[in-house]
Motif scaffolding. Structure first.
Motif, PDB file in Angstrom:
ATOM      1  N   GLU A  95      -9.098  34.771  14.985  1.00  0.00           N
ATOM      2  CA  GLU A  95      -8.001  35.713  14.847  1.00  0.00           C
ATOM      3  C   GLU A  95      -6.705  35.262  15.506  1.00  0.00           C
ATOM      4  O   GLU A  95      -5.632  35.544  15.008  1.00  0.00           O
ATOM      5  N   SER A  96      -6.783  34.557  16.613  1.00  0.00           N
ATOM      6  CA  SER A  96      -5.541  34.219  17.327  1.00  0.00           C
ATOM      7  C   SER A  96      -5.052  32.813  16.964  1.00  0.00           C
ATOM      8  O   SER A  96      -5.852  31.921  16.668  1.00  0.00           O
ATOM      9  N   ASP A  97      -3.737  32.651  17.007  1.00  0.00           N
ATOM     10  CA  ASP A  97      -3.141  31.344  16.733  1.00  0.00           C
ATOM     11  C   ASP A  97      -3.590  30.306  17.753  1.00  0.00           C
ATOM     12  O   ASP A  97      -3.856  29.151  17.407  1.00  0.00           O
ATOM     13  N   GLN A  98      -3.706  30.712  19.000  1.00  0.00           N
ATOM     14  CA  GLN A  98      -4.118  29.797  20.065  1.00  0.00           C
ATOM     15  C   GLN A  98      -5.539  29.286  19.823  1.00  0.00           C
ATOM     16  O   GLN A  98      -5.802  28.086  19.955  1.00  0.00           O
ATOM     17  N   ASP A  99      -6.460  30.184  19.445  1.00  0.00           N
ATOM     18  CA  ASP A  99      -7.837  29.768  19.151  1.00  0.00           C
ATOM     19  C   ASP A  99      -7.884  28.870  17.915  1.00  0.00           C
ATOM     20  O   ASP A  99      -8.637  27.897  17.869  1.00  0.00           O
ATOM     21  N   TRP A 100      -7.071  29.194  16.908  1.00  0.00           N
ATOM     22  CA  TRP A 100      -7.021  28.382  15.682  1.00  0.00           C
ATOM     23  C   TRP A 100      -6.568  26.954  16.018  1.00  0.00           C
ATOM     24  O   TRP A 100      -7.177  25.978  15.562  1.00  0.00           O
ATOM     25  N   GLU A 101      -5.534  26.830  16.812  1.00  0.00           N
ATOM     26  CA  GLU A 101      -5.026  25.509  17.185  1.00  0.00           C
ATOM     27  C   GLU A 101      -6.068  24.724  17.962  1.00  0.00           C
ATOM     28  O   GLU A 101      -6.235  23.517  17.752  1.00  0.00           O
ATOM     29  N   ARG A 102      -6.816  25.383  18.839  1.00  0.00           N
ATOM     30  CA  ARG A 102      -7.850  24.706  19.614  1.00  0.00           C
ATOM     31  C   ARG A 102      -8.979  24.207  18.708  1.00  0.00           C
ATOM     32  O   ARG A 102      -9.456  23.083  18.833  1.00  0.00           O
ATOM     33  N   VAL A 103      -9.411  25.046  17.770  1.00  0.00           N
ATOM     34  CA  VAL A 103     -10.471  24.641  16.836  1.00  0.00           C
ATOM     35  C   VAL A 103      -9.986  23.477  15.975  1.00  0.00           C
ATOM     36  O   VAL A 103     -10.741  22.528  15.713  1.00  0.00           O
ATOM     37  N   MET A 104      -8.735  23.514  15.557  1.00  0.00           N
ATOM     38  CA  MET A 104      -8.201  22.421  14.745  1.00  0.00           C
ATOM     39  C   MET A 104      -8.178  21.114  15.541  1.00  0.00           C
ATOM     40  O   MET A 104      -8.494  20.051  14.994  1.00  0.00           O
ATOM     41  N   ARG A 105      -7.819  21.174  16.817  1.00  0.00           N
ATOM     42  CA  ARG A 105      -7.858  19.954  17.639  1.00  0.00           C
ATOM     43  C   ARG A 105      -9.282  19.413  17.720  1.00  0.00           C
ATOM     44  O   ARG A 105      -9.505  18.209  17.611  1.00  0.00           O
ATOM     45  N   PHE A 106     -10.262  20.303  17.887  1.00  0.00           N
ATOM     46  CA  PHE A 106     -11.653  19.871  17.903  1.00  0.00           C
ATOM     47  C   PHE A 106     -12.021  19.199  16.578  1.00  0.00           C
ATOM     48  O   PHE A 106     -12.628  18.127  16.565  1.00  0.00           O
ATOM     49  N   LEU A 107     -11.682  19.852  15.460  1.00  0.00           N
ATOM     50  CA  LEU A 107     -12.053  19.308  14.150  1.00  0.00           C
ATOM     51  C   LEU A 107     -11.434  17.938  13.910  1.00  0.00           C
ATOM     52  O   LEU A 107     -12.082  17.051  13.342  1.00  0.00           O
ATOM     53  N   HIS A 108     -10.205  17.744  14.340  1.00  0.00           N
ATOM     54  CA  HIS A 108      -9.564  16.434  14.198  1.00  0.00           C
ATOM     55  C   HIS A 108     -10.307  15.384  15.028  1.00  0.00           C
ATOM     56  O   HIS A 108     -10.543  14.265  14.559  1.00  0.00           O
ATOM     57  N   ARG A 109     -10.667  15.741  16.236  1.00  0.00           N
ATOM     58  CA  ARG A 109     -11.416  14.802  17.089  1.00  0.00           C
ATOM     59  C   ARG A 109     -12.793  14.495  16.492  1.00  0.00           C
ATOM     60  O   ARG A 109     -13.242  13.355  16.483  1.00  0.00           O
ATOM     61  N   TYR A 110     -13.463  15.532  16.002  1.00  0.00           N
ATOM     62  CA  TYR A 110     -14.792  15.350  15.401  1.00  0.00           C
ATOM     63  C   TYR A 110     -14.686  14.438  14.178  1.00  0.00           C
ATOM     64  O   TYR A 110     -15.481  13.517  14.013  1.00  0.00           O
ATOM     65  N   ALA A 111     -13.700  14.704  13.338  1.00  0.00           N
ATOM     66  CA  ALA A 111     -13.515  13.895  12.128  1.00  0.00           C
ATOM     67  C   ALA A 111     -13.244  12.439  12.481  1.00  0.00           C
ATOM     68  O   ALA A 111     -13.829  11.522  11.888  1.00  0.00           O
ATOM     69  N   GLU A 112     -12.382  12.221  13.439  1.00  0.00           N
ATOM     70  CA  GLU A 112     -12.040  10.857  13.843  1.00  0.00           C
ATOM     71  C   GLU A 112     -13.272  10.131  14.406  1.00  0.00           C
ATOM     72  O   GLU A 112     -13.523   8.972  14.074  1.00  0.00           O
ATOM     73  N   ALA A 113     -14.048  10.805  15.224  1.00  0.00           N
ATOM     74  CA  ALA A 113     -15.218  10.192  15.841  1.00  0.00           C
ATOM     75  C   ALA A 113     -16.349   9.923  14.846  1.00  0.00           C
ATOM     76  O   ALA A 113     -17.200   9.065  15.075  1.00  0.00           O
ATOM     77  N   ASN A 114     -16.344  10.637  13.713  1.00  0.00           N
ATOM     78  CA  ASN A 114     -17.431  10.530  12.757  1.00  0.00           C
ATOM     79  C   ASN A 114     -17.007   9.970  11.404  1.00  0.00           C
ATOM     80  O   ASN A 114     -17.748  10.107  10.416  1.00  0.00           O
ATOM     81  N   GLY A 115     -15.825   9.380  11.340  1.00  0.00           N
ATOM     82  CA  GLY A 115     -15.384   8.740  10.102  1.00  0.00           C
ATOM     83  C   GLY A 115     -15.139   9.691   8.944  1.00  0.00           C
ATOM     84  O   GLY A 115     -15.293   9.330   7.792  1.00  0.00           O
ATOM     85  N   MET A 116     -14.734  10.908   9.254  1.00  0.00           N
ATOM     86  CA  MET A 116     -14.441  11.895   8.217  1.00  0.00           C
ATOM     87  C   MET A 116     -12.944  11.932   7.986  1.00  0.00           C
ATOM     88  O   MET A 116     -12.164  11.589   8.873  1.00  0.00           O
ATOM     89  N   GLY A 117     -12.533  12.386   6.810  1.00  0.00           N
ATOM     90  CA  GLY A 117     -11.119  12.480   6.506  1.00  0.00           C
ATOM     91  C   GLY A 117     -10.790  13.808   5.869  1.00  0.00           C
ATOM     92  O   GLY A 117     -11.658  14.574   5.464  1.00  0.00           O
ATOM     93  N   TYR A 118      -9.511  14.080   5.756  1.00  0.00           N
ATOM     94  CA  TYR A 118      -9.025  15.332   5.173  1.00  0.00           C
ATOM     95  C   TYR A 118      -8.849  15.158   3.675  1.00  0.00           C
ATOM     96  O   TYR A 118      -8.336  14.152   3.203  1.00  0.00           O
TER      97      TYR A 118
END
Length: 121
Positions: A95-118
């Motif tokens: 619901e919050s913008d702050q939580d959304w931004e934090r989850v997005m940072r996690f997803l970017h890190r996860y994708a980078e570490a696991n060879g995933m792309g957008y």
């Protein structure tokens, strides 16, 4: 200290994410993340009996831990009742913008570490 990003349902059992979908409710405006898994390591009976179930999905990276209660969780199974589990989907409402931004940072890190792309639509 570098922490490899990981996703857990049971403490200490990392799951392998196969896909992610980002969505927003048309009427509510609530954003959600749909985490998709082809297999779940936590389903292994030994794991489910020897590890502590947290009741949440835990997203862990170098910033720390995000712990969220899924708003929806479902298993995908084959056409017959005897068929194996084909995967799982875990939805997290944010619901919050702050939580959304934090989850997005996690997803970017996860994708980078696991060879995933957008892949945009």
């Amino acid at each position: 200290m570098t922490v490899t990003p990981r996703i857990e349902f049971f403490e200490g059992i990392a799951e392998e994410l196969s896909n992610v979908r980002l969505r927003q409710g048309k009427t509510s405006g609530i954003r959600n993340v749909l985490l998709m898994f082809e297999t779940l390591n936590a389903i292994d009976l030994v794991n489910s009996f020897t590890k502590r179930f947290t009741g949440t999905v835990r997203l862990i990276d170098e910033e720390g831990e995000i712990s969220a209660v899924p708003s929806n969780f479902k298993f995908r199974v084959g056409a017959n009742e005897e068929d194996d589990i084909l995967g799982a989907e875990c939805q997290i409402d944010i619901e919050s913008d702050q939580d959304w931004e934090r989850v997005m940072r996690f997803l970017h890190r996860y994708a980078e570490a696991n060879g995933m792309g957008y892949e945009g639509q």
